[in-house]
Design a protein around this motif. Structure first.
Motif, PDB file in Angstrom:
ATOM      1  N   ARG A  15      53.992 -17.414  44.981  1.00  0.00           N
ATOM      2  CA  ARG A  15      52.766 -16.628  45.148  1.00  0.00           C
ATOM      3  C   ARG A  15      52.674 -16.106  46.586  1.00  0.00           C
ATOM      4  NH1 ARG A  15      52.512 -16.255  39.992  1.00  0.00           N
ATOM      5  NH2 ARG A  15      51.797 -18.074  38.897  1.00  0.00           N
ATOM      6  N   TYR A  16      51.831 -15.095  46.758  1.00  0.00           N
ATOM      7  CA  TYR A  16      51.657 -14.457  48.067  1.00  0.00           C
ATOM      8  C   TYR A  16      51.250 -15.460  49.152  1.00  0.00           C
ATOM      9  CZ  TYR A  16      50.097 -11.246  51.665  1.00  0.00           C
ATOM     10  OH  TYR A  16      49.942 -10.598  52.850  1.00  0.00           O
ATOM     11  N   ALA A  21      55.376 -13.882  57.147  1.00  0.00           N
ATOM     12  CA  ALA A  21      55.317 -12.442  57.428  1.00  0.00           C
ATOM     13  C   ALA A  21      56.575 -11.689  56.980  1.00  0.00           C
ATOM     14  CB  ALA A  21      55.085 -12.214  58.922  1.00  0.00           C
ATOM     15  N   GLN A  22      57.658 -12.403  56.746  1.00  0.00           N
ATOM     16  CA  GLN A  22      58.892 -11.768  56.285  1.00  0.00           C
ATOM     17  C   GLN A  22      59.017 -11.798  54.756  1.00  0.00           C
ATOM     18  OE1 GLN A  22      59.104 -14.294  58.842  1.00  0.00           O
ATOM     19  NE2 GLN A  22      58.765 -12.608  60.262  1.00  0.00           N
ATOM     20  N   ALA A  23      57.954 -12.229  54.065  1.00  0.00           N
ATOM     21  CA  ALA A  23      57.927 -12.341  52.596  1.00  0.00           C
ATOM     22  C   ALA A  23      58.900 -13.396  52.077  1.00  0.00           C
ATOM     23  CB  ALA A  23      58.160 -10.996  51.920  1.00  0.00           C
ATOM     24  N   VAL A  24      59.169 -14.400  52.911  1.00  0.00           N
ATOM     25  CA  VAL A  24      60.014 -15.531  52.557  1.00  0.00           C
ATOM     26  C   VAL A  24      59.116 -16.765  52.470  1.00  0.00           C
ATOM     27  CG1 VAL A  24      61.904 -16.997  53.391  1.00  0.00           C
ATOM     28  CG2 VAL A  24      62.011 -14.514  53.708  1.00  0.00           C
ATOM     29  N   LEU A  73      62.036 -15.831  47.853  1.00  0.00           N
ATOM     30  CA  LEU A  73      61.220 -14.661  48.166  1.00  0.00           C
ATOM     31  C   LEU A  73      59.977 -14.550  47.283  1.00  0.00           C
ATOM     32  CD1 LEU A  73      64.169 -12.130  48.481  1.00  0.00           C
ATOM     33  CD2 LEU A  73      63.125 -13.511  50.290  1.00  0.00           C
ATOM     34  N   LEU A  74      59.055 -13.737  47.732  1.00  0.00           N
ATOM     35  CA  LEU A  74      57.824 -13.467  47.006  1.00  0.00           C
ATOM     36  C   LEU A  74      58.100 -13.065  45.563  1.00  0.00           C
ATOM     37  CD1 LEU A  74      54.746 -12.961  46.892  1.00  0.00           C
ATOM     38  CD2 LEU A  74      55.207 -10.646  47.725  1.00  0.00           C
ATOM     39  N   ASP A  75      57.362 -13.644  44.644  1.00  0.00           N
ATOM     40  CA  ASP A  75      57.361 -13.359  43.213  1.00  0.00           C
ATOM     41  C   ASP A  75      58.612 -13.845  42.484  1.00  0.00           C
ATOM     42  OD1 ASP A  75      55.685 -12.412  41.131  1.00  0.00           O
ATOM     43  OD2 ASP A  75      57.009 -10.698  40.868  1.00  0.00           O
ATOM     44  N   GLU A  76      59.510 -14.522  43.176  1.00  0.00           N
ATOM     45  CA  GLU A  76      60.659 -15.111  42.488  1.00  0.00           C
ATOM     46  C   GLU A  76      60.210 -16.302  41.663  1.00  0.00           C
ATOM     47  OE1 GLU A  76      64.809 -15.605  43.992  1.00  0.00           O
ATOM     48  OE2 GLU A  76      63.738 -15.449  45.906  1.00  0.00           O
TER      49      GLU A  76
END
Length: 145
Positions: A15-16, A21-24, A73-76
């Protein structure tokens, strides 16, 4: 360790709120993922069926390790793989692996040692045999050191 060494896994979507900040996935979240995994592992092993009123034996985390292998990563969707690997006199050792969902692409490994205590602030005490028996039946192997 091979993914096939784990009899149990639970799927989780990133989830978000779990990313930086790097979407990791932020590093501290990995321990949260391990907590999700161990909670569901205990459920699958029958702990919550045997002690349904949240009066199961009390454990405190004494040690936790994470080895980061590749970013998540995001949404994985990931699979949180868990297994009990050892039971000592008063402690239990759990191993973790995080993989992309349905894949054998290792993202992180972990280890957690939990210590059985008589009460929330009490001294360590032996892991109850009935508790160990649930995990040995689930893993289909002897776990006692």
């Amino acid at each position: 360790m091979a993914r096939s060494d784990f009899k149990f896994s639970v799927k989780k979507r990133v989830r978000y709120a779990e990313i930086d900040a790097q979407a990791v996935v932020f590093n501290s979240r990995y321990l949260e993922y391990f907590d999700i995994g161990i909670t569901e592992y205990w459920r699958a092993a029958g702990v919550y069926d045997r002690w349904p009123a949240n009066d199961s034996p009390e454990f405190h985390v004494a040690r936790a390790e994470v080895d980061y292998k590749a970013p998540i990563l995001l949404d994985e969707e990931i699979d949180i793989c868990v297994r009990c690997s050892r039971v000592g006199r008063s402690s239990m050792t759990f191993l973790f692996e995080l993989h992309g969902a349905g894949k054998d692409d290792l993202r992180a490994t972990g280890l957690e040692v939990s210590v059985h205590v008589e009460e929330a602030r009490g001294a360590t005490s032996p892991v109850p045999d009935e508790f160990v028996n649930l995990f040995e039946a689930f893993e289909q192997t002897s776990l006692r050191a």
